[in-house]
Design a protein around this motif. Structure first.
Motif, PDB file in Angstrom:
ATOM      1  N   SER A   1       0.935  -1.416  -0.351  1.00  0.00           N
ATOM      2  CA  SER A   1       0.064   0.123  -0.044  1.00  0.00           C
ATOM      3  C   SER A   1       0.950   1.402   0.167  1.00  0.00           C
ATOM      4  CB  SER A   1      -0.845  -0.182   1.122  1.00  0.00           C
ATOM      5  OG  SER A   1      -1.745  -1.607   0.855  1.00  0.00           O
ATOM      6  N   LEU A   2       2.333   1.519   0.784  1.00  0.00           N
ATOM      7  CA  LEU A   2       3.063   1.815   0.678  1.00  0.00           C
ATOM      8  C   LEU A   2       3.800   2.085  -0.724  1.00  0.00           C
ATOM      9  CD1 LEU A   2       3.910   5.127   2.112  1.00  0.00           C
ATOM     10  CD2 LEU A   2       5.554   2.877   2.874  1.00  0.00           C
ATOM     11  N   GLY A   3       4.483   1.506  -1.067  1.00  0.00           N
ATOM     12  CA  GLY A   3       4.970   1.329  -2.128  1.00  0.00           C
ATOM     13  C   GLY A   3       4.224   1.486  -3.580  1.00  0.00           C
ATOM     14  N   PHE A   4       3.388   1.274  -3.491  1.00  0.00           N
ATOM     15  CA  PHE A   4       2.220   1.334  -4.816  1.00  0.00           C
ATOM     16  C   PHE A   4       2.513   2.725  -5.354  1.00  0.00           C
ATOM     17  CE2 PHE A   4      -1.160   1.813  -7.189  1.00  0.00           C
ATOM     18  CZ  PHE A   4      -0.754   1.755  -8.610  1.00  0.00           C
ATOM     19  N   PRO A   5       2.020   3.436  -4.805  1.00  0.00           N
ATOM     20  CA  PRO A   5       1.871   5.300  -4.468  1.00  0.00           C
ATOM     21  C   PRO A   5       3.120   6.179  -5.172  1.00  0.00           C
ATOM     22  CG  PRO A   5       1.396   4.775  -2.843  1.00  0.00           C
ATOM     23  CD  PRO A   5       1.341   3.604  -3.099  1.00  0.00           C
ATOM     24  N   LEU A   6       4.460   5.221  -4.185  1.00  0.00           N
ATOM     25  CA  LEU A   6       5.279   5.896  -4.121  1.00  0.00           C
ATOM     26  C   LEU A   6       6.521   5.577  -5.362  1.00  0.00           C
ATOM     27  CD1 LEU A   6       6.644   5.411  -0.251  1.00  0.00           C
ATOM     28  CD2 LEU A   6       5.868   7.422  -1.307  1.00  0.00           C
ATOM     29  N   SER A   7       6.100   4.470  -5.796  1.00  0.00           N
ATOM     30  CA  SER A   7       6.575   4.594  -6.752  1.00  0.00           C
ATOM     31  C   SER A   7       5.990   4.787  -8.186  1.00  0.00           C
ATOM     32  CB  SER A   7       6.873   2.673  -7.798  1.00  0.00           C
ATOM     33  OG  SER A   7       5.286   2.236  -7.369  1.00  0.00           O
ATOM     34  N   LEU A   8       5.367   5.282  -8.017  1.00  0.00           N
ATOM     35  CA  LEU A   8       4.123   5.551  -9.362  1.00  0.00           C
ATOM     36  C   LEU A   8       4.534   7.366  -9.770  1.00  0.00           C
ATOM     37  CD1 LEU A   8       0.646   4.300  -9.460  1.00  0.00           C
ATOM     38  CD2 LEU A   8       2.786   4.255 -11.436  1.00  0.00           C
ATOM     39  N   MET A   9       5.152   7.673  -7.972  1.00  0.00           N
ATOM     40  CA  MET A   9       5.149   9.440  -8.399  1.00  0.00           C
ATOM     41  C   MET A   9       6.752   9.291  -8.213  1.00  0.00           C
ATOM     42  SD  MET A   9       2.781  10.731  -5.255  1.00  0.00           S
ATOM     43  CE  MET A   9       2.876   9.716  -4.428  1.00  0.00           C
ATOM     44  N   MET A  10       7.767   8.727  -8.019  1.00  0.00           N
ATOM     45  CA  MET A  10       9.594   8.426  -8.336  1.00  0.00           C
ATOM     46  C   MET A  10       9.997   8.139  -9.601  1.00  0.00           C
ATOM     47  SD  MET A  10      10.316   7.379  -4.410  1.00  0.00           S
ATOM     48  CE  MET A  10      11.725   7.351  -4.701  1.00  0.00           C
ATOM     49  N   THR A  11       9.022   6.860 -10.621  1.00  0.00           N
ATOM     50  CA  THR A  11       9.299   7.042 -11.674  1.00  0.00           C
ATOM     51  C   THR A  11       8.251   6.607 -12.618  1.00  0.00           C
ATOM     52  OG1 THR A  11      10.930   4.877 -12.510  1.00  0.00           O
ATOM     53  CG2 THR A  11       8.714   4.416 -10.807  1.00  0.00           C
ATOM     54  N   GLY A  12       8.575   6.410 -13.909  1.00  0.00           N
ATOM     55  CA  GLY A  12       7.412   6.402 -14.669  1.00  0.00           C
ATOM     56  C   GLY A  12       6.259   5.054 -14.475  1.00  0.00           C
ATOM     57  N   SER A  13       5.274   5.554 -14.872  1.00  0.00           N
ATOM     58  CA  SER A  13       3.952   4.773 -14.251  1.00  0.00           C
ATOM     59  C   SER A  13       4.271   3.572 -14.939  1.00  0.00           C
ATOM     60  CB  SER A  13       3.063   4.953 -14.623  1.00  0.00           C
ATOM     61  OG  SER A  13       3.017   5.993 -16.466  1.00  0.00           O
ATOM     62  N   ALA A  14       4.644   3.441 -16.671  1.00  0.00           N
ATOM     63  CA  ALA A  14       4.509   2.643 -17.339  1.00  0.00           C
ATOM     64  C   ALA A  14       5.891   1.407 -16.853  1.00  0.00           C
ATOM     65  CB  ALA A  14       5.089   2.512 -18.750  1.00  0.00           C
ATOM     66  N   GLU A  15       7.031   1.598 -16.034  1.00  0.00           N
ATOM     67  CA  GLU A  15       8.133   0.763 -15.585  1.00  0.00           C
ATOM     68  C   GLU A  15       7.303   0.432 -14.120  1.00  0.00           C
ATOM     69  OE1 GLU A  15      11.039   4.036 -15.543  1.00  0.00           O
ATOM     70  OE2 GLU A  15      10.373   4.023 -17.101  1.00  0.00           O
ATOM     71  N   ALA A  16       6.387   1.237 -13.354  1.00  0.00           N
ATOM     72  CA  ALA A  16       6.307   1.611 -12.357  1.00  0.00           C
ATOM     73  C   ALA A  16       5.067  -0.067 -12.332  1.00  0.00           C
ATOM     74  CB  ALA A  16       5.624   2.194 -11.425  1.00  0.00           C
ATOM     75  N   LEU A  17       4.143   0.277 -12.824  1.00  0.00           N
ATOM     76  CA  LEU A  17       3.520  -0.726 -13.781  1.00  0.00           C
ATOM     77  C   LEU A  17       3.472  -2.424 -14.321  1.00  0.00           C
ATOM     78  CD1 LEU A  17       0.401   1.335 -14.616  1.00  0.00           C
ATOM     79  CD2 LEU A  17       0.290   0.612 -12.569  1.00  0.00           C
ATOM     80  N   LEU A  18       4.868  -2.916 -14.889  1.00  0.00           N
ATOM     81  CA  LEU A  18       5.795  -3.473 -15.295  1.00  0.00           C
ATOM     82  C   LEU A  18       6.200  -4.449 -14.687  1.00  0.00           C
ATOM     83  CD1 LEU A  18       6.428  -2.044 -19.195  1.00  0.00           C
ATOM     84  CD2 LEU A  18       4.933  -3.704 -18.339  1.00  0.00           C
ATOM     85  N   ILE A  19       6.730  -4.082 -13.470  1.00  0.00           N
ATOM     86  CA  ILE A  19       7.539  -4.603 -12.209  1.00  0.00           C
ATOM     87  C   ILE A  19       6.553  -4.607 -11.615  1.00  0.00           C
ATOM     88  CG2 ILE A  19       9.069  -4.061 -10.514  1.00  0.00           C
ATOM     89  CD1 ILE A  19      10.841  -1.763 -12.911  1.00  0.00           C
ATOM     90  N   ILE A  20       5.733  -4.354 -10.668  1.00  0.00           N
ATOM     91  CA  ILE A  20       4.609  -5.091 -10.522  1.00  0.00           C
ATOM     92  C   ILE A  20       3.467  -5.671 -10.766  1.00  0.00           C
ATOM     93  CG2 ILE A  20       2.712  -3.963  -8.696  1.00  0.00           C
ATOM     94  CD1 ILE A  20       3.293  -1.073  -8.395  1.00  0.00           C
TER      95      ILE A  20
END
Length: 374
Positions: free
Chosen positions: A99-118
């Motif tokens: 729950s913490l990592g999802f919004p943080l990763s989206l705001m720190m890196t590209g949305s495509a990269e974050a969603l792909l890695i998750i």
């Protein structure tokens, strides 16, 4: 003469289970897709901590309402929560990382990269289940892990070497840290899935819906001290409606995540979840112009193909053998997004018995993918 409402009800009952499941699941996944864009919009004028605080607070509040209304007997729910408090706290602590990592990763890196890695979480779930729970790790999952490793290398290595050609590095200076955080988020989601399965084997009345309340509540408390200068946003009229929209999308979507596996197989549901990985970055690109690098596009294409083949394999086998799956909803956001997120972000989990020929397993917290067949 039938009214429009009566005709709609009759048409719904006349649908096949598979059609009904795809409609519910598709609507739920579509509701999740704006979450990445909303996170980026909310973080434009506010600190990451403030955005995460309000997002988690509203998710926690909505989950409390939905769980109470859906359970009806609140006293029994509280009693079950008290009787299973230790496993709930353990699973909730793992889910709070998601729950913490999802919004943080989206705001720190590209949305495509974050969603792909998750989105790699079903593969990690298979490995964790094999290591800790003695699950069978099929050849298709081992091959999918090799393909996933190659796709992640295509995304990570050019950035480490500084040859990714990104033009938005000044706008997002912590992209590499965001990628790493997305990896941790997917890993924590996979761990929460297996923890839920493990404890449900011992406690068949475990109130899994409470997990997301604990997770989002924990994130709210943890992020509060980091909100500077206070938890009050600089632009309340902009952030608060956005945070409410995020919480509403996630909470309603998780209801669909809980219902859809009653009607469709886990493999079909896993394929539906890939839609978020495609549409999420698309909305961000259309609204904010965040264009993924060529390496991200190549790695993403390889990863989506890998996951698609991985999910289609058990589906084709079950169709050819005429096998059917028993599907029982357990928890849904995240939710997290995804987040259990998601689950995300996830408020609900899905318990699906495995197909013939594989070990039966139980449960998926927020998010969305088939761990019963990994």
């Amino acid at each position: 003469m039938c009214t429009r409402q009566e005709r709609s009800r009759a048409e719904w009952h006349e649908m096949t289970d598979r059609t009904r499941g795809f409609l519910i699941g598709g609507a739920a996944v579509f509701l999740m897709t704006p979450d990445a864009l909303l996170c980026r919009l909310a973080g434009a004028n506010e600190s990451v901590a403030v955005v995460t605080f309000w997002r988690s607070a509203f998710i926690c509040a909505l989950c409390c309402v939905i769980t109470s209304v859906g359970h009806r007997d609140v006293r029994r729910l509280l009693r079950l929560t008290r009787d299973h408090i230790r496993p709930l706290l353990f699973i909730g602590s793992i889910s709070s990382v998601t729950s913490l990592g999802f919004p943080l990763s989206l705001m720190m890196t590209g949305s495509a990269e974050a969603l792909l890695i998750i989105s790699l979480n079903p593969l990690w779930a298979g490995v964790i289940g094999w290591w800790f729970l003695d699950d069978v790790l099929p050849l298709r999952t081992r091959l999918a892990l090799a393909g996933a490793t190659a796709s992640i290398a295509l995304i990570f290595v050019p950035r480490v070497l500084g040859v990714d050609g990104r033009t938005s590095r000044e706008q997002q200076p912590y992209r590499l840290a965001g990628d790493a955080l997305a990896f941790v988020t997917g890993l924590s989601l996979a761990s929460a899935m297996n923890a839920m399965r493990y404890y449900r084997r011992k406690h068949n009345q475990l109130p899994a819906q409470v997990v997301q309340i604990i997770a989002s509540g924990t994130v709210t408390l943890v992020t509060a001290p980091f909100c500077s200068p206070s938890i009050i946003p600089r632009e309340p009229g902009s952030l608060l409606p956005t945070a409410v929209a995020m919480a509403a999308c996630i909470s309603i979507a998780y209801l669909g995540f809980n219902l859809a596996p009653k009607y469709i197989t886990a493999a079909e549901f896993g394929i539906l979840m890939l839609v978020e990985t495609v549409l999420g970055p698309l909305w961000v690109f259309l609204a904010l112009g965040d264009e993924p690098s060529q390496w991200t596009l190549m790695g993403g294409a390889l990863l989506l193909a890998t996951l698609l083949v991985h999910e289609l394999r058990p589906l084709s086998r079950s169709n050819s053998e005429g096998a059917t799956l028993s599907r029982t909803p357990v928890m849904t956001a995240n939710t997290g997004s995804e987040d259990l997120g998601h689950l995300e972000d996830a408020t609900l989990a899905i318990e699906i018995q495995d197909q013939a020929g594989e070990r039966a397993t139980e449960g998926r917290p927020q998010v969305p993918h088939d761990i019963e067949h990994v």
